[in-house]
Design a protein around this motif. Structure first.
Motif, PDB file in Angstrom:
ATOM      1  N   UNK A 174       0.944  -1.034   0.007  1.00 44.33           N
ATOM      2  CA  UNK A 174      -0.016   0.147   0.091  1.00 44.33           C
ATOM      3  C   UNK A 174       0.908   1.522  -0.080  1.00 44.33           C
ATOM      4  N   UNK A 175       0.587   1.927   1.159  1.00 48.03           N
ATOM      5  CA  UNK A 175       1.662   2.904   1.077  1.00 48.03           C
ATOM      6  C   UNK A 175       2.915   2.626   1.534  1.00 48.03           C
ATOM      7  N   UNK A 176       2.999   1.363   2.211  1.00 44.32           N
ATOM      8  CA  UNK A 176       4.114   0.583   2.433  1.00 44.32           C
ATOM      9  C   UNK A 176       3.803  -0.922   2.372  1.00 44.32           C
ATOM     10  N   UNK A 177       4.801  -1.613   2.611  1.00 43.25           N
ATOM     11  CA  UNK A 177       4.592  -3.095   2.747  1.00 43.25           C
ATOM     12  C   UNK A 177       3.876  -3.718   4.013  1.00 43.25           C
ATOM     13  N   UNK A 178       2.723  -3.830   3.808  1.00 46.43           N
ATOM     14  CA  UNK A 178       2.184  -4.558   5.095  1.00 46.43           C
ATOM     15  C   UNK A 178       1.851  -6.226   5.030  1.00 46.43           C
ATOM     16  N   UNK A 179       2.270  -6.560   6.312  1.00 46.69           N
ATOM     17  CA  UNK A 179       2.078  -7.901   6.447  1.00 46.69           C
ATOM     18  C   UNK A 179       0.745  -8.324   7.295  1.00 46.69           C
ATOM     19  N   UNK A 180       0.055  -9.165   6.847  1.00 44.20           N
ATOM     20  CA  UNK A 180      -1.435  -9.437   7.585  1.00 44.20           C
ATOM     21  C   UNK A 180      -1.282 -11.265   7.902  1.00 44.20           C
ATOM     22  N   UNK A 198      -2.213  -7.590  11.932  1.00 41.54           N
ATOM     23  CA  UNK A 198      -1.572  -6.672  10.660  1.00 41.54           C
ATOM     24  C   UNK A 198      -0.692  -5.814  10.968  1.00 41.54           C
ATOM     25  N   UNK A 199       0.484  -5.425  10.248  1.00 39.33           N
ATOM     26  CA  UNK A 199       1.425  -4.386  10.533  1.00 39.33           C
ATOM     27  C   UNK A 199       0.873  -2.836  10.321  1.00 39.33           C
ATOM     28  N   UNK A 200      -0.235  -2.931   9.727  1.00 40.18           N
ATOM     29  CA  UNK A 200      -0.524  -1.400   9.255  1.00 40.18           C
ATOM     30  C   UNK A 200      -0.898  -0.606  10.248  1.00 40.18           C
ATOM     31  N   UNK A 201      -0.831   0.749  10.433  1.00 40.28           N
ATOM     32  CA  UNK A 201      -1.107   1.756  11.352  1.00 40.28           C
ATOM     33  C   UNK A 201      -2.631   2.032  11.586  1.00 40.28           C
ATOM     34  N   UNK A 202      -3.548   1.394  11.118  1.00 38.90           N
ATOM     35  CA  UNK A 202      -4.929   1.700  11.345  1.00 38.90           C
ATOM     36  C   UNK A 202      -5.079   1.440  12.590  1.00 38.90           C
ATOM     37  N   UNK A 203      -6.245   2.108  13.258  1.00 40.19           N
ATOM     38  CA  UNK A 203      -6.832   1.899  14.411  1.00 40.19           C
ATOM     39  C   UNK A 203      -7.924   0.706  14.514  1.00 40.19           C
ATOM     40  N   UNK A 204      -8.398   0.769  12.937  1.00 41.64           N
ATOM     41  CA  UNK A 204      -9.602  -0.132  12.804  1.00 41.64           C
ATOM     42  C   UNK A 204      -9.112  -1.523  12.698  1.00 41.64           C
ATOM     43  N   UNK A 205      -9.985  -2.513  13.608  1.00 41.98           N
ATOM     44  CA  UNK A 205      -9.399  -3.651  13.780  1.00 41.98           C
ATOM     45  C   UNK A 205     -10.932  -4.423  13.620  1.00 41.98           C
ATOM     46  N   UNK A 206     -10.807  -5.731  12.681  1.00 36.59           N
ATOM     47  CA  UNK A 206      -9.876  -6.064  11.857  1.00 36.59           C
ATOM     48  C   UNK A 206      -9.881  -5.062  10.526  1.00 36.59           C
TER      49      UNK A 206
END
Length: 441
Positions: free
Chosen positions: A49-55, A66-74
């Motif tokens: 995405x804006x970076x490489x994210x691992x889920x 997930x390694x993304x910075x989103x506060x929304x889970x999932x």
């Protein structure tokens, strides 16, 4: 072998329409790299995405990381990974070595599980102390049932028409009293009586629930004379829950069951939801009910069984003179697809289903609903009310939110119906026609 997750099961994990739309965009297999899976039922992958994210996803619980910075889970990435797995399970190879981040997630899950199970050993149950607590609880219930008996008699003497006018104060009073008496299981029946006072056929519907509540009063007052299994059913209805050690001793049996449908609704107190999953054992023409609860943000429904599939299940049935409610003794890891594309063992007509129901009701008069499977039915519309007609030209009314969708789905052709029977109407769960299943709830 990895768990098979159906599209319907994956939908349970998607919280809203926005998440659904975002996850769908990220579900293309070519967008995911370094995909893998472990024998412990984890899957993982990387997406740019804006970076490489691992889920990663733990399949038995649909637990997401997930390694993304989103506060929304999932997050949308983990949901996209799950949808990718649903469509392309074969592209997730089993590997011995996991990526470092995935290893940490797996270790975190292990530690959480060990903490939950390896706390201090459970203290031995003191039979004498348990008996005292039970006696004190029964004394409270005795008082509450006594109050309920007087309240029912007063309601009849007052008259149902008058009760409709003063319903709020009348029903709030008895609900509070039963709560204080630790007989909260009866609140659903009290609410059903309250609702019945304002239905189209309110006289008949109200008397039905008055009779059922009066039956509970008389059975409880004579509980020592009841068959132990019927007494166990009565206790569960009133609100006596089985302890974990009691549940652990329930015998289990493994048979093949069809999953006919789910029903989700709000609890009476508005603080949670219930889910009923109806299963069907074809050889014995017996329904089984998996009942789960979701209370606020503290507990969540476990993974639902895939709809319209036949699979071997190990079930533990709660004590009852007519076993129906059950719990899974073990979570199935795979789906055993049947050569039969539609459930077998259906009733041939309504008379057969009613006779079967009457036999079960004679052993358990507290039963308010059960699941039916009836074949070769047709739809018939009378005064904008939809009915099912069997091969003997008998009719039973159907309850469905939008009957036009059902009529559009089956047309004038015969179909197989799975529905909840409550003694008055059939609440539609699903139908089969031309080897295709359609759900209506």
């Amino acid at each position: 072998m990895l768990m098979t997750i159906t599209a319907e099961q994956a939908q349970q994990a998607i919280p809203d329409a926005n998440s659904q739309k975002a996850a769908k965009k990220l579900s293309r297999c070519e967008d995911w790299h370094n995909k893998g899976a472990s024998s412990e039922q984890w899957i993982w992958g990387e997406i740019t995405g804006s970076a490489i994210y691992q889920s990663a996803v733990f399949l038995p619980e649909l637990k997401f990381e997930c390694s993304c910075p989103s506060f929304k889970r999932p997050c949308k990435h983990a949901l996209g990974l799950l949808l990718c797995y649903v469509d392309h399970q074969i592209l997730f190879p089993m590997v011995d070595e996991q990526p470092e981040r995935v290893k940490k997630w797996i270790e975190k899950k292990h530690k959480a599980s060990q903490k939950a199970t390896s706390s201090e050993p459970a203290k031995a149950v003191d039979p004498e102390a348990r008996a005292k607590r039970l006696a004190a609880r029964e004394k409270k219930v005795d008082d509450g049932i006594g109050t309920l008996e007087v309240w029912l008699h007063d309601l009849v003497r007052l008259g149902l028409a008058k009760a409709r006018q003063d319903s709020y104060s009348l029903f709030n009073q008895i609900s509070t009293r039963l709560t204080d008496a630790q007989a909260t299981g009866l609140l659903a029946w009290i609410e059903a009586l309250h609702t019945a006072l304002f239905t189209e056929h309110w006289q008949q519907d109200s008397l039905n629930w008055l009779g059922r509540l009066n039956l509970v009063v008389h059975l409880w007052q004579r509980r020592s004379q009841l068959d132990p299994l019927l007494q166990a059913e009565l206790r569960q209805l009133i609100g006596f829950t089985m302890t974990s050690d009691q549940l652990a001793t329930l015998p289990f049996e493994k048979k093949h069951y069809w999953t006919l449908g789910h029903k989700i609704g709000a609890l009476n107190d508005g603080k949670g939801r219930y889910r009923r999953q109806w299963l069907w054992q074809p050889e014995q023409q017996q329904p089984a009910l998996l009942l789960d609860f979701e209370i606020g943000s503290f507990t969540h429904f476990p993974l639902a069984l895939p709809l319209g599939q036949l699979q071997p299940l190990a079930l533990q049935f709660y004590p009852s003179s007519v076993p129906c409610r059950a719990k899974l003794a073990e979570q199935p890891s795979t789906i055993a697809f049947s050569n039969d594309s539609i459930p077998q063992g259906a009733f041939a007509h309504f008379e057969q289903a009613l006779q079967h129901h009457a036999s079960r009701l004679s052993h358990n008069p507290l039963m308010t609903q059960e699941c039916w499977l009836v074949e070769n039915l047709y739809l018939h519309l009378i005064d904008n009310r939809v009915y099912a007609v069997d091969q003997q030209q008998a009719l039973l009314p159907l309850s469905i939110q939008d009957h036009w969708k059902l009529m559009a789905a089956v047309g004038d052709q015969a179909f197989l119906l799975a529905a909840e029977w409550n003694g008055q109407q059939l609440d539609v769960l699903s139908v089969w026609q031309n080897n295709q299943m359609s759900c209506f709830y």
